[in-house]
Every structure is written in structure tokens, then in C-alpha cells.
Design an enzyme around this catalytic site. Sequence first.
Site, mmCIF file in Angstrom:
data_model
loop_
_atom_site.group_PDB
_atom_site.id
_atom_site.type_symbol
_atom_site.label_atom_id
_atom_site.label_comp_id
_atom_site.label_asym_id
_atom_site.label_seq_id
_atom_site.Cartn_x
_atom_site.Cartn_y
_atom_site.Cartn_z
ATOM 1 N N ARG A 48 0.821 -1.225 0.000
ATOM 2 C CA ARG A 48 0.000 0.000 0.000
ATOM 3 C C ARG A 48 0.850 1.268 0.000
ATOM 4 O O ARG A 48 0.442 2.277 -0.571
ATOM 5 C CB ARG A 48 -0.928 -0.003 1.214
ATOM 6 C CG ARG A 48 -2.045 -0.991 1.045
ATOM 7 C CD ARG A 48 -2.933 -1.003 2.249
ATOM 8 N NE ARG A 48 -4.126 -1.777 1.986
ATOM 9 C CZ ARG A 48 -4.900 -2.297 2.927
ATOM 10 N NH1 ARG A 48 -4.597 -2.118 4.191
ATOM 11 N NH2 ARG A 48 -5.966 -2.977 2.608
ATOM 12 N N LYS A 79 -18.290 -18.167 2.189
ATOM 13 C CA LYS A 79 -19.736 -18.140 2.412
ATOM 14 C C LYS A 79 -20.495 -17.451 1.289
ATOM 15 O O LYS A 79 -20.066 -16.418 0.783
ATOM 16 C CB LYS A 79 -20.035 -17.365 3.699
ATOM 17 C CG LYS A 79 -19.565 -18.070 4.936
ATOM 18 C CD LYS A 79 -19.848 -17.197 6.118
ATOM 19 C CE LYS A 79 -19.506 -17.920 7.418
ATOM 20 N NZ LYS A 79 -19.618 -17.008 8.546
ATOM 21 N N GLY A 111 -11.118 -9.334 -0.804
ATOM 22 C CA GLY A 111 -10.905 -10.452 0.124
ATOM 23 C C GLY A 111 -9.512 -11.036 -0.009
ATOM 24 O O GLY A 111 -8.518 -10.310 -0.093
HETATM 25 P P1 AMP Z 1 -13.751 -14.821 1.666
HETATM 26 O O1 AMP Z 1 -13.126 -13.897 2.680
HETATM 27 O O2 AMP Z 1 -15.223 -15.000 1.813
HETATM 28 O O3 AMP Z 1 -13.302 -14.484 0.258
HETATM 29 O O4 AMP Z 1 -13.201 -16.256 2.020
HETATM 30 C C1 AMP Z 1 -11.865 -16.604 1.832
HETATM 31 C C2 AMP Z 1 -11.611 -17.833 2.624
HETATM 32 O O5 AMP Z 1 -12.415 -18.894 2.145
HETATM 33 C C3 AMP Z 1 -10.181 -18.299 2.533
HETATM 34 O O6 AMP Z 1 -9.557 -18.105 3.762
HETATM 35 C C4 AMP Z 1 -10.300 -19.776 2.177
HETATM 36 O O7 AMP Z 1 -9.468 -20.568 2.975
HETATM 37 C C5 AMP Z 1 -11.754 -20.076 2.481
HETATM 38 N N1 AMP Z 1 -12.249 -21.236 1.718
HETATM 39 C C6 AMP Z 1 -12.195 -21.435 0.407
HETATM 40 N N2 AMP Z 1 -12.687 -22.652 0.087
HETATM 41 C C7 AMP Z 1 -13.060 -23.232 1.250
HETATM 42 C C8 AMP Z 1 -13.635 -24.502 1.578
HETATM 43 N N3 AMP Z 1 -13.900 -25.398 0.643
HETATM 44 N N4 AMP Z 1 -13.886 -24.758 2.874
HETATM 45 C C9 AMP Z 1 -13.598 -23.842 3.820
HETATM 46 N N5 AMP Z 1 -13.072 -22.623 3.572
HETATM 47 C C10 AMP Z 1 -12.797 -22.335 2.289
#
Ligand code: AMP
Length: 420
Positions: free
Chosen positions: A35, A221, A377
Site C-alpha cells: 500500500r 460463504k 478479500g
Molecule cells: P472470503 O473472505 O469470503 O473471500 O473467504 C476466503 C476464505 O475462504 C479463505 O480463507 C479460504 O481458505 C476459504 N475457503 C475457500 N474454500 C473453502 C472450503 N472449501 N472450505 C472452507 N473454507 C474455504
Amino acid sequence: MQTMDSFNFAGKKAFVRVDFNVPLDENFNITDDTRIRAAMPTLKKILQDGGSVIIGSHLGRPKGPTAKYSLRHVLPRVSELLGVDVDFANDCMSDEAAAKAAALKPGQALMLENLRFYAEEEGKPVGLPETATEEEIAAAKKAVKESQKEFTRKLASYADVYVNDAFGTAHRAHASTALIADYFDADHKLFGYLMQNEIMAVEKVMNDTQRPFTAIMGGSKVSSKIDIIKKLLEKVDNLILAGGMTYTFTKAFGGKIGNSIVEDDKLQLALEIVDLAKEKGVNLVLATDAKIADSFSNDAKTAFAPVNDIPDGWEGLDIGPESEKIFAEVIKNSKTILWNGPVGVFEFDNFDHGSRAVADAIVEATKKGAYSLVGGGDSVACINKFGLADQVSYVSTGGGALLEMIEGKVLPGIKAIRGY
Ligand code: AMP
């Protein structure tokens, strides 16, 4: 509207809002200076023109002045990268800060202490006791909104021109990211280079789209991505939904998902997304197979299984080889690509293969002329892990700001300068 290239900063003092909210280790060493480096083109251009800069930023989420969140920790790195000894004001509202800003000569730079040491920066009361009544909370909110005006006016008084280069906070209507712009006329407020590039990248993907347009949404999620998924369904030709949200879809279709992550209260929502995709003519692509593990750990026992037939006690932590092939095929045939969120638990080396395959396909499509935007993310950490950040068209520095812009929201930091 003025731009960094059209504006001549000679003899001018510029208040530059940057995003120096960098990660620090327990000894306050910067662990990732991306950054800071990202703001350098803007700061350097102003100094080279013969202007001077007053640098304002936040660091962390302090509740009042806290040594841990002092911007002094980043000062040496900023001076080093800028090639100028940057002066420091210990309190952004003090007489010392005003005097130092007033005394700046062409080519000189001053950094202000963390703007969030003042509640007025965010315009929210801090440190209210948990026992505060609703009336007390309302009175405190009103008081901070009132004192925010003086805070903003004083910050603005340090400079002749306002430059916003903090894309990471562009979705916040804070004093230094948006409200301050009201104190400058249209010819004396502009976007820094970083902000300009970020806006151009999103607008190229969303408004000047070469087709086919493919979005890859991963992450854990579906609930946290629903607004963006709905918006993308209006725009894309292909929507690849992967990562943890796969299993909410699979369960909604009646599949067996073992211990995989799932949002049981979002099964109906998953089916609605499937219907909406059909209605909009979007090719919705979901994983067909998974790399499964007998625990949530890099060292877990692993196997491959269809996503809808995962044994009890096992969970899907990455996509399998068949899904990799399907995803890569769609991505390689695309002309515009947006990637947000890893398709597996990429932090574990044994479950990053799917995300690597997605990254490789994006790089290949980019080489063939596609425009690819990666951001939001964990996607940036993910592409950096694979060392491929310089082989896609643009890697965004914005998390929430990027996602809100894609959702079609007007960001306060952008509107404050260009009016929309
Ligand atoms: P987000 O912040 O919603 O983009 O989520 C990112 C996170 O999702 C990362 O830390 C990944 O480790 C997690 N993730 C991706 N695929 C899976 C999965 N199949 N089961 C659990 N966590 C996951």
C-alpha cells in the site's frame, strides 16, 4: 475535471489521503508495504512538480491515541521510498501540525499522525461505556458529527489542493476520504494515480466489457457475496461459484457433503441464484469434484470425491481435477475476467492446487488478450502466493471498496471528487 497529469502542483501544498494501513508484526516492522508503494507515483509527481505534500492516513482501528497504531512506525519506509526525509506531526489537529504544514517548501513532505486517533475522522463516538443509554448514544453521535465539521475544516486549511489516493477507504464517508472535498473547488480536488487506475479497472470490466465475461467467485460463504452475485448475474456470461459456498449449493440440490462448510439457512437462496442465472441466460458453473480431507488441516488425510458424495467425517477443502479442467476451459475462452475469492483453502499448501489452476488459466487468457481484474478479500494474497500478480491485467488494492463498486454502489470517496 483535473487529473494528476493535467494538474501542475508547482508552489502548491497538497493534502494527500493515502491508505497506509499496512500490516505490522509485533515489533512494528512492516510485513507488506504494497500500500505504501502504491501511493508513491502520486506523491512523487507532486514533489517533482515543485509542490509539497501533507500525507494523511489511518492505521488500524484505534479507539483514541494508541502507540501501537502510530503512523511513526511507517515513517522511515515512506521516507526511504519517497527519497525525501518526511517530517511528522504528532497530532493532526495541533498547532504544531498547522505550523509545520504552513512552513512546507516545494519538494518537502509532512506526515500527520493517524487521523483515526480522532473520533471525528470516522464521525462515530468511541469509548462509550456499555451501559450507555440510547439517549446518551444519540447525543454522543450528534456531538461527534458536530465537531467533525471543525476537524474537517482544519485538515482542509493545511492545503491548497486535495488529492484522494486511498481506494481502500473510498467506500467510507469519513472526514479525510470524502467530507474534506467540500472545502476545495472543482479545480482543486482530484484522484491520485492509484485511485484513478482502480476506477478505470472496475469501469473497464463492468461498463466496457469485451465478451465472453467470466466472473469467478470463491471464498467461504455465499451470504457475504450475495449482493455481488446478484449484480454479476446481470452482467456476466459465465459465473463460476466455488470455494466453501459450493456445499450450500450441493446440499440444496440434495447432495451428500459430509462435514463440508455449509450455510443451512441459505439453501433456498442457493436455489434462487440457480433460477436467476437461468432467467438471465448466465452459464452458472459449479464444481463437480472436490479434494476432501478428514480434518481442517494441511496435514489431513486426503482423497478425491464427487462434490455430492462426500463421506461422513470428510470435508471438501479444494476443487478436484475435473472441476479444474472445467473452470480452466471457461476462463481460457473469456475476454473479460473478474476473480474474487480463492476456490479452496489456499492458505494450506495441500489445498491450493485449484486456486493455482484458476490463476494459471487467468494468466493464459490474459496473454491471449483478455482483460483480467483480481481483487477483494483473499484473492490478492492468493495471486501473490503464486507469484502471478504481474501477469494479470490489474490487481486491486481495495477490498470492500472494490466489491461495493462492482455491486454498482456510488462510493463516497469517488462521488466527493467527481460528483457521481
Ligand atoms: P472470503 O473472505 O469470503 O473471500 O473467504 C476466503 C476464505 O475462504 C479463505 O480463507 C479460504 O481458505 C476459504 N475457503 C475457500 N474454500 C473453502 C472450503 N472449501 N472450505 C472452507 N473454507 C474455504
